[in-house]
Design a protein around this motif. Structure first.
Motif, PDB file in Angstrom:
ATOM      1  N   VAL A  64      -6.965  17.526   9.440  1.00 11.46           N
ATOM      2  CA  VAL A  64      -6.252  17.241   8.204  1.00 11.46           C
ATOM      3  C   VAL A  64      -6.896  15.995   7.628  1.00 11.46           C
ATOM      4  N   TYR A  65      -7.336  16.077   6.375  1.00 10.17           N
ATOM      5  CA  TYR A  65      -8.067  14.980   5.749  1.00 10.17           C
ATOM      6  C   TYR A  65      -7.160  14.174   4.830  1.00 10.17           C
ATOM      7  N   SER A  66      -7.445  12.897   4.726  1.00  9.48           N
ATOM      8  CA  SER A  66      -6.645  12.035   3.873  1.00  9.48           C
ATOM      9  C   SER A  66      -7.003  12.275   2.405  1.00  9.48           C
ATOM     10  N   PRO A  67      -6.000  12.606   1.577  1.00 10.96           N
ATOM     11  CA  PRO A  67      -6.289  12.829   0.165  1.00 10.96           C
ATOM     12  C   PRO A  67      -6.582  11.547  -0.614  1.00 10.96           C
ATOM     13  N   VAL A  68      -6.202  10.402  -0.043  1.00 14.58           N
ATOM     14  CA  VAL A  68      -6.407   9.103  -0.692  1.00 14.58           C
ATOM     15  C   VAL A  68      -6.756   8.057   0.353  1.00 14.58           C
ATOM     16  N   SER A  69      -7.231   6.910  -0.115  1.00 11.68           N
ATOM     17  CA  SER A  69      -7.496   5.772   0.766  1.00 11.68           C
ATOM     18  C   SER A  69      -6.234   4.944   0.924  1.00 11.68           C
ATOM     19  N   GLY A  70      -6.084   4.334   2.105  1.00  9.44           N
ATOM     20  CA  GLY A  70      -4.932   3.470   2.313  1.00  9.44           C
ATOM     21  C   GLY A  70      -4.692   3.173   3.776  1.00  9.44           C
ATOM     22  N   THR A  71      -3.516   2.621   4.037  1.00  8.13           N
ATOM     23  CA  THR A  71      -3.107   2.248   5.393  1.00  8.13           C
ATOM     24  C   THR A  71      -1.907   3.088   5.800  1.00  8.13           C
ATOM     25  N   VAL A  72      -1.986   3.703   6.973  1.00  6.29           N
ATOM     26  CA  VAL A  72      -0.882   4.511   7.488  1.00  6.29           C
ATOM     27  C   VAL A  72       0.285   3.586   7.809  1.00  6.29           C
TER      28      VAL A  72
END
Length: 123
Positions: A64-72
């Protein structure tokens, strides 16, 4: 709240600067019965397109790929005990993780619900 989709069948619900990420109804239907889900740990930094989670079904394992950049900021702990939530409620209770967005402009590269429905209809 706004919902966006990727061509890899991830969805993200965005409210303020926070997004909740999961896989679409279409994706879970293609995978079949989900038997295991690994979600990212809190604090993990993700760039758009990074592998964020793993889902395993009786048919296959898939990233599953991250649709956006950021911090979980949170992983869905319920999926550890009940991975089938992804099958029964993929676009609500079967979410994978929550993320703080570092670049809201990345949402512009994603599809809205109507565009995603048209995309899936062509598959």
């Amino acid at each position: 709240m706004s919902r966006y989709f990727t061509q890899d069948h991830e969805w993200i619900d965005v409210e303020g600067g926070t997004g909740t990420v999961g896989i679409s109804e279409y994706a879970q239907s293609q995978l079949g019965d989900i038997v295991f889900v690994a979600v990212p740990e809190e604090g993990k930094q993700l760039a758009r397109g990074d592998e964020a989670a793993v889902v395993e079904s009786v048919k296959a394992a898939s990233d599953v790929y991250s649709p956006v950049s950021g911090t979980v900021i949170e992983g869905n702990a319920a999926l550890a005990d009940e991975p089938a939530l992804v099958n029964t409620d993929p676009e609500a209770g079967g979410w994978f993780y929550k993320i703080t967005l570092t670049d809201v402009s990345e949402l512009g590269a994603l599809m809205d619900e109507a565009a995603y429905a048209a995309f899936v209809a062509k598959l």
